[in-house]
Design a protein around this motif. Structure first.
Motif, short mmCIF file in Angstrom:
data_model
loop_
_atom_site.label_atom_id
_atom_site.label_comp_id
_atom_site.label_asym_id
_atom_site.label_seq_id
_atom_site.Cartn_x
_atom_site.Cartn_y
_atom_site.Cartn_z
N SER A 70 0.28 10.91 -14.36
CA SER A 70 0.71 9.80 -13.52
C SER A 70 -0.25 9.58 -12.36
O SER A 70 -0.91 10.53 -11.90
CB SER A 70 2.12 10.06 -12.96
N ALA A 71 -0.35 8.33 -11.91
CA ALA A 71 -1.14 8.02 -10.72
C ALA A 71 -0.52 8.73 -9.52
O ALA A 71 0.71 8.90 -9.45
CB ALA A 71 -1.16 6.51 -10.50
N TYR A 72 -1.35 9.14 -8.57
CA TYR A 72 -0.78 9.87 -7.43
C TYR A 72 -0.19 8.95 -6.38
O TYR A 72 0.56 9.39 -5.50
CB TYR A 72 -1.81 10.82 -6.81
N HIS A 73 -0.46 7.65 -6.48
CA HIS A 73 0.17 6.70 -5.57
C HIS A 73 0.02 5.30 -6.16
O HIS A 73 -0.99 4.99 -6.80
CB HIS A 73 -0.50 6.76 -4.19
N ALA A 74 1.02 4.47 -5.97
CA ALA A 74 0.96 3.08 -6.42
C ALA A 74 1.91 2.26 -5.56
O ALA A 74 3.00 2.73 -5.22
CB ALA A 74 1.34 2.97 -7.89
N PHE A 75 1.50 1.06 -5.20
CA PHE A 75 2.31 0.25 -4.31
C PHE A 75 1.85 -1.21 -4.37
O PHE A 75 0.71 -1.50 -4.76
CB PHE A 75 2.20 0.76 -2.86
N TRP A 76 2.75 -2.10 -3.98
CA TRP A 76 2.41 -3.51 -3.81
C TRP A 76 1.99 -3.75 -2.36
O TRP A 76 2.53 -3.15 -1.44
CB TRP A 76 3.61 -4.40 -4.13
N GLU A 77 1.05 -4.64 -2.17
CA GLU A 77 0.64 -5.05 -0.83
C GLU A 77 0.27 -6.53 -0.86
O GLU A 77 -0.03 -7.09 -1.91
CB GLU A 77 -0.53 -4.20 -0.32
N CYS A 78 0.29 -7.12 0.31
CA CYS A 78 -0.17 -8.50 0.46
C CYS A 78 -1.54 -8.44 1.11
O CYS A 78 -1.76 -7.70 2.08
CB CYS A 78 0.81 -9.28 1.34
N GLU A 79 -2.48 -9.22 0.56
CA GLU A 79 -3.85 -9.17 1.06
C GLU A 79 -4.39 -10.59 1.20
O GLU A 79 -4.10 -11.46 0.36
CB GLU A 79 -4.73 -8.37 0.11
N ALA A 80 -5.18 -10.82 2.23
CA ALA A 80 -5.82 -12.12 2.38
C ALA A 80 -6.75 -12.37 1.20
O ALA A 80 -7.59 -11.52 0.86
CB ALA A 80 -6.60 -12.16 3.70
N ALA A 81 -6.60 -13.54 0.58
CA ALA A 81 -7.44 -13.88 -0.56
C ALA A 81 -8.68 -14.65 -0.14
O ALA A 81 -9.75 -14.53 -0.74
CB ALA A 81 -6.64 -14.70 -1.57
N ASP A 82 -8.54 -15.45 0.90
CA ASP A 82 -9.65 -16.21 1.47
C ASP A 82 -9.21 -16.63 2.86
O ASP A 82 -8.28 -16.06 3.42
CB ASP A 82 -10.05 -17.41 0.59
N CYS A 83 -9.87 -17.65 3.44
CA CYS A 83 -9.54 -18.04 4.81
C CYS A 83 -8.25 -18.85 4.90
O CYS A 83 -7.86 -19.27 5.98
CB CYS A 83 -10.70 -18.81 5.43
N ARG A 84 -7.57 -19.06 3.75
CA ARG A 84 -6.33 -19.85 3.77
C ARG A 84 -5.17 -19.16 3.07
O ARG A 84 -4.03 -19.34 3.47
CB ARG A 84 -6.55 -21.21 3.11
N ASN A 85 -5.47 -18.42 2.01
CA ASN A 85 -4.43 -17.96 1.10
C ASN A 85 -4.30 -16.44 1.07
O ASN A 85 -5.19 -15.71 1.53
CB ASN A 85 -4.72 -18.47 -0.31
N SER A 86 -3.17 -15.98 0.51
CA SER A 86 -2.90 -14.56 0.34
C SER A 86 -2.66 -14.27 -1.14
O SER A 86 -2.40 -15.17 -1.94
CB SER A 86 -1.67 -14.13 1.15
N ALA A 87 -2.74 -12.99 -1.50
CA ALA A 87 -2.50 -12.56 -2.87
C ALA A 87 -1.55 -11.37 -2.87
O ALA A 87 -1.53 -10.58 -1.92
CB ALA A 87 -3.81 -12.17 -3.56
#
Length: 313
Positions: free
Chosen positions: A20-37
């Motif tokens: 198994s992976a030792y850590h896994a999680f969802w996060e929100c990250e800036a995709a560019d100067c306007r949007n997020s992913a």
């Protein structure tokens, strides 16, 4: 001699398993100067990176043997299944406004065959087929055609994260990166020619320098990385207790207000084509008022880059 002794004689490995992976999680990250992913980050349990950079502590979450064939696809499948219910609402609903990305981080070099067996590339590609962007980390010394082989199995946009750390040549040598700025530049151009996006890790602070010098070289390094086509730059404050033991000088404290100001400065200068984030891992959130506010501001900009900050004042 056990491998953990040769990599880190004073710090023991953490218990990890190839199952198994030792850590896994969802996060929100800036995709560019306007949007997020929406980003699913999976920290894979694989063999240690052979580069062994001086400041790196990621080997603590690695296996003592080569990664078994089939282990990485199993870890990815398990993490995706386990975190499906935790996916952000925008990701579960298939929102066209919030792309879904996946980071497959392996504490080293994705194209090191001891870490990620090439025979697993096809299976990995099938597992990540539902993601718009696939981000892996790699050192320029490990490629030799394996990048192109992996890219053939990826439906989304491939992005390679490279630890440039700094363009200060003396510091690069002290870190034992086994890479020069020219090595990085050649690799960046090779990625661009293969339509692969570039993400760059930069370190803020090395032993024996001031806050001012740390920030100056981070700015110079970020500007260079951006010129070389970096889509994303992640600034990583140097952490104590890793491999810096041979250096007697102290590491400058990562003051949140300094880091917030640095991030804002870089967004103003290069934010129209390069996302700039600051790694907040291990940063103590229990800070006085101004520092806490600075951390919150960094966190917000990490998730969404404010276009108004791209305008120089």
């Amino acid at each position: 001699m056990h491998r953990q002794e040769t990599i880190g004689p004073l710090i023991q490995r953490n218990p990890v398993s190839a199952d198994s992976a030792y850590h896994a999680f969802w996060e929100c990250e800036a995709a560019d100067c306007r949007n997020s992913a929406d980003v699913l980050t999976i920290m894979l349990s694989v063999s240690a990176c052979p580069i062994r950079c001086t400041m790196c502590d990621l080997w603590r979450n690695t296996l003592v043997t080569k990664t078994p064939p089939g282990a990485v696809p199993h870890q990815i499948q398990h993490a995706i299944d386990r975190l499906r219910v935790d996916a952000p609402e925008s990701s579960r609903s298939g929102s066209v406004d919030r792309p879904r990305w996946i980071k497959l981080y392996n504490s080293g070099c994705f194209f090191d065959p001891s870490s990620i067996p090439p025979d697993d590339y096809e299976s990995i590609g099938r597992l990540v087929s539902g993601f718009d962007r696939v981000i892996v980390e790699n050192h320029p010394r490990f490629d030799q055609g394996r990048l192109q082989k992996f890219a053939r199995h990826i439906d989304g946009q491939l992005e390679i994260a490279v630890g440039l750390e700094t363009v200060q040549p003396r510091w690069l040598s002290r870190m034992k990166k086994r890479m020069t700025r020219d090595t990085f530049d050649d690799y960046a151009m090779r990625l661009r020619s293969n339509d692969v996006d570039l993400r760059v890790f930069l370190i803020w602070g090395v032993p024996g320098i001031s806050h001012q010098e740390a920030s100056k070289w981070t700015v110079m390094s970020a500007l260079h990385a951006s010129r070389m086509g970096a889509r994303h730059i992640s600034i990583v404050p140097a952490r104590r207790g890793n491999g810096w033991g041979e250096f007697k000088q102290p590491i400058p404290d990562a003051n949140p207000m300094v880091l917030a100001g640095l991030q804002q400065q870089l967004i103003r200068r290069i934010g129209h084509h390069t996302v700039v984030t600051v790694d907040l891992w291990d940063m103590d959130s229990d800070q006085p008022g101004d520092e806490r506010e600075a951390l919150e501001q960094i966190g917000e900009l990490n998730q969404r880059q404010d276009r108004s900050m791209n305008q120089k004042t």
